[in-house]
Design a protein around this motif. Structure first.
Motif, PDB file in Angstrom:
ATOM      1  N   ALA A 248       0.826  -1.213   0.000  1.00 56.67           N
ATOM      2  CA  ALA A 248       0.000   0.000   0.000  1.00 56.67           C
ATOM      3  C   ALA A 248       0.856   1.257   0.000  1.00 56.67           C
ATOM      4  O   ALA A 248       0.526   2.242  -0.678  1.00 56.67           O
ATOM      5  N   SER A 249       1.978   1.251   0.722  1.00 51.69           N
ATOM      6  CA  SER A 249       2.828   2.444   0.759  1.00 51.69           C
ATOM      7  C   SER A 249       3.441   2.722  -0.612  1.00 51.69           C
ATOM      8  O   SER A 249       3.589   3.878  -1.013  1.00 51.69           O
ATOM      9  N   LEU A 250       3.760   1.676  -1.348  1.00 51.98           N
ATOM     10  CA  LEU A 250       4.254   1.848  -2.714  1.00 51.98           C
ATOM     11  C   LEU A 250       3.151   2.448  -3.588  1.00 51.98           C
ATOM     12  O   LEU A 250       3.423   3.282  -4.459  1.00 51.98           O
ATOM     13  N   GLY A 251       1.925   2.055  -3.338  1.00 52.11           N
ATOM     14  CA  GLY A 251       0.793   2.610  -4.073  1.00 52.11           C
ATOM     15  C   GLY A 251       0.631   4.095  -3.829  1.00 52.11           C
ATOM     16  O   GLY A 251       0.352   4.857  -4.757  1.00 52.11           O
ATOM     17  N   MET A 252       0.810   4.541  -2.589  1.00 50.48           N
ATOM     18  CA  MET A 252       0.711   5.969  -2.283  1.00 50.48           C
ATOM     19  C   MET A 252       1.840   6.741  -2.953  1.00 50.48           C
ATOM     20  O   MET A 252       1.622   7.817  -3.511  1.00 50.48           O
ATOM     21  N   ALA A 253       3.050   6.196  -2.917  1.00 51.06           N
ATOM     22  CA  ALA A 253       4.184   6.850  -3.574  1.00 51.06           C
ATOM     23  C   ALA A 253       3.975   6.909  -5.082  1.00 51.06           C
ATOM     24  O   ALA A 253       4.241   7.937  -5.726  1.00 51.06           O
ATOM     25  N   ALA A 254       3.484   5.823  -5.649  1.00 48.38           N
ATOM     26  CA  ALA A 254       3.229   5.780  -7.087  1.00 48.38           C
ATOM     27  C   ALA A 254       2.136   6.776  -7.470  1.00 48.38           C
ATOM     28  O   ALA A 254       2.228   7.428  -8.518  1.00 48.38           O
ATOM     29  N   GLY A 255       1.129   6.917  -6.621  1.00 48.60           N
ATOM     30  CA  GLY A 255       0.068   7.889  -6.876  1.00 48.60           C
ATOM     31  C   GLY A 255       0.599   9.311  -6.894  1.00 48.60           C
ATOM     32  O   GLY A 255       0.245  10.113  -7.759  1.00 48.60           O
ATOM     33  N   ALA A 256       1.484   9.619  -5.938  1.00 49.54           N
ATOM     34  CA  ALA A 256       2.094  10.953  -5.899  1.00 49.54           C
ATOM     35  C   ALA A 256       2.950  11.193  -7.139  1.00 49.54           C
ATOM     36  O   ALA A 256       2.900  12.273  -7.751  1.00 49.54           O
ATOM     37  N   LEU A 257       3.712  10.190  -7.543  1.00 48.57           N
ATOM     38  CA  LEU A 257       4.527  10.321  -8.753  1.00 48.57           C
ATOM     39  C   LEU A 257       3.659  10.501  -9.998  1.00 48.57           C
ATOM     40  O   LEU A 257       4.016  11.255 -10.903  1.00 48.57           O
ATOM     41  N   LEU A 258       2.539   9.813 -10.032  1.00 45.39           N
ATOM     42  CA  LEU A 258       1.634   9.934 -11.167  1.00 45.39           C
ATOM     43  C   LEU A 258       1.073  11.351 -11.266  1.00 45.39           C
ATOM     44  O   LEU A 258       0.961  11.904 -12.365  1.00 45.39           O
ATOM     45  N   VAL A 259       0.759  11.957 -10.137  1.00 46.55           N
ATOM     46  CA  VAL A 259       0.257  13.338 -10.136  1.00 46.55           C
ATOM     47  C   VAL A 259       1.325  14.280 -10.682  1.00 46.55           C
ATOM     48  O   VAL A 259       1.050  15.134 -11.531  1.00 46.55           O
ATOM     49  N   VAL A 260       2.564  14.121 -10.229  1.00 46.80           N
ATOM     50  CA  VAL A 260       3.665  14.968 -10.700  1.00 46.80           C
ATOM     51  C   VAL A 260       3.899  14.750 -12.197  1.00 46.80           C
ATOM     52  O   VAL A 260       4.061  15.703 -12.970  1.00 46.80           O
ATOM     53  N   PHE A 261       3.919  13.485 -12.619  1.00 46.17           N
ATOM     54  CA  PHE A 261       4.116  13.132 -14.019  1.00 46.17           C
ATOM     55  C   PHE A 261       3.015  13.734 -14.896  1.00 46.17           C
ATOM     56  O   PHE A 261       3.287  14.321 -15.950  1.00 46.17           O
ATOM     57  N   THR A 262       1.777  13.617 -14.438  1.00 52.18           N
ATOM     58  CA  THR A 262       0.642  14.160 -15.184  1.00 52.18           C
ATOM     59  C   THR A 262       0.746  15.674 -15.296  1.00 52.18           C
ATOM     60  O   THR A 262       0.559  16.247 -16.376  1.00 52.18           O
ATOM     61  N   TYR A 263       1.074  16.332 -14.194  1.00 54.81           N
ATOM     62  CA  TYR A 263       1.227  17.792 -14.204  1.00 54.81           C
ATOM     63  C   TYR A 263       2.310  18.204 -15.203  1.00 54.81           C
ATOM     64  O   TYR A 263       2.130  19.138 -15.983  1.00 54.81           O
ATOM     65  N   ALA A 264       3.425  17.490 -15.183  1.00 51.98           N
ATOM     66  CA  ALA A 264       4.531  17.815 -16.091  1.00 51.98           C
ATOM     67  C   ALA A 264       4.108  17.659 -17.550  1.00 51.98           C
ATOM     68  O   ALA A 264       4.438  18.497 -18.397  1.00 51.98           O
ATOM     69  N   LEU A 265       3.374  16.600 -17.854  1.00 50.66           N
ATOM     70  CA  LEU A 265       2.954  16.357 -19.237  1.00 50.66           C
ATOM     71  C   LEU A 265       1.985  17.422 -19.753  1.00 50.66           C
ATOM     72  O   LEU A 265       1.983  17.745 -20.938  1.00 50.66           O
ATOM     73  N   PHE A 266       1.182  17.972 -18.868  1.00 48.56           N
ATOM     74  CA  PHE A 266       0.223  18.990 -19.278  1.00 48.56           C
ATOM     75  C   PHE A 266       0.848  20.383 -19.327  1.00 48.56           C
ATOM     76  O   PHE A 266       0.229  21.322 -19.805  1.00 48.56           O
ATOM     77  N   SER A 267       2.085  20.515 -18.860  1.00 51.35           N
ATOM     78  CA  SER A 267       2.765  21.807 -18.835  1.00 51.35           C
ATOM     79  C   SER A 267       3.772  21.903 -19.975  1.00 51.35           C
ATOM     80  O   SER A 267       4.740  21.148 -20.025  1.00 51.35           O
ATOM     81  N   ASP A 268       3.563  22.860 -20.865  1.00 50.00           N
ATOM     82  CA  ASP A 268       4.498  23.063 -21.969  1.00 50.00           C
ATOM     83  C   ASP A 268       5.848  23.551 -21.462  1.00 50.00           C
ATOM     84  O   ASP A 268       6.876  23.331 -22.096  1.00 50.00           O
ATOM     85  N   ALA A 269       5.865  24.198 -20.298  1.00 49.22           N
ATOM     86  CA  ALA A 269       7.119  24.685 -19.726  1.00 49.22           C
ATOM     87  C   ALA A 269       7.993  23.531 -19.218  1.00 49.22           C
ATOM     88  O   ALA A 269       9.218  23.627 -19.222  1.00 49.22           O
ATOM     89  N   LEU A 270       7.379  22.437 -18.801  1.00 48.07           N
ATOM     90  CA  LEU A 270       8.132  21.298 -18.265  1.00 48.07           C
ATOM     91  C   LEU A 270       8.407  20.222 -19.310  1.00 48.07           C
ATOM     92  O   LEU A 270       9.466  19.603 -19.308  1.00 48.07           O
ATOM     93  N   VAL A 271       7.438  19.966 -20.165  1.00 46.50           N
ATOM     94  CA  VAL A 271       7.599  18.974 -21.230  1.00 46.50           C
ATOM     95  C   VAL A 271       7.179  19.652 -22.532  1.00 46.50           C
ATOM     96  O   VAL A 271       5.996  19.943 -22.725  1.00 46.50           O
ATOM     97  N   ASN A 272       8.172  19.901 -23.401  1.00 45.73           N
ATOM     98  CA  ASN A 272       7.846  20.601 -24.648  1.00 45.73           C
ATOM     99  C   ASN A 272       7.095  19.682 -25.611  1.00 45.73           C
ATOM    100  O   ASN A 272       7.026  18.469 -25.414  1.00 45.73           O
ATOM    101  N   SER A 273       6.558  20.265 -26.649  1.00 44.19           N
ATOM    102  CA  SER A 273       5.722  19.515 -27.601  1.00 44.19           C
ATOM    103  C   SER A 273       6.483  18.397 -28.297  1.00 44.19           C
ATOM    104  O   SER A 273       5.932  17.327 -28.545  1.00 44.19           O
TER     105      SER A 273
END
Length: 166
Positions: free
Chosen positions: A127-152
């Motif tokens: 379960a603790s790995l699941g919480m860490a993975a969830g947090a990483l997924l949020v960061v990853f998702t945010y980065a993908l939606f940001s042109d400043a962090l991940v270019n086209s």
């Protein structure tokens, strides 16, 4: 002006989906053989059908896991890869400005895959790995939606890499 015979409660969503011009042509005037609007309506209808299908496609697997209280034989890595591919697909299509009906199923399938991934982690005592993975997924998702962090260009390359996964 054309008379609207279809009740507004049905006509409004249809007009939102295929546009007022095609609604007038196909519904109000009953000109169902007008090629431009017919192709457009079929395309939109199929896209909506695929999105709606994506809402339920993983539910049998999810219900089976919950009923049996077991994730035996289910590959964690395949679900993790599929969730990542779904997030990339959603971000790519959203940032390109494509219509939701062209990628909406990825959102619903991704959400169901994420729930199954969490169940795999919970039912295998991680379960603790699941919480860490969830947090990483949020960061990853945010980065993908940001042109400043991940270019086209990078997002396009990542999207290309998802083709064998989905």
């Amino acid at each position: 002006m054309t008379e609207h015979w279809l009740p507004e409660i049905l006509r409004s969503p249809l007009a939102a989906l295929i546009g007022e011009e095609c609604t007038v042509t196909l519904v109000d005037q009953l000109n169902i053989f007008e090629p431009k609007c017919l192709r457009f309506a079929l395309s939109k209808g199929l896209g909506l059908g695929i999105v709606l299908g994506g809402c339920v496609v993983k539910l049998p697997q999810l219900f089976k896991i919950l009923k049996s209280k077991s994730v035996a034989g289910i590959s964690l890595s395949s679900y993790v890869l599929e969730v990542i591919a779904n997030v990339i697909t959603i971000a790519y299509n959203f940032r390109k400005g494509y219509d939701f009906t062209t990628y909406g199923e990825a959102l619903f399938i991704g959400a169901q895959n994420y729930v199954i991934t969490l169940l795999i982690l919970l039912m295998t005592g991680r379960a603790s790995l699941g919480m860490a993975a969830g947090a990483l997924l949020v960061v990853f998702t945010y980065a993908l939606f940001s042109d400043a962090l991940v270019n086209s260009a990078l997002l396009s390359a990542l999207y290309g890499l998802t083709i064998p996964l989905v």
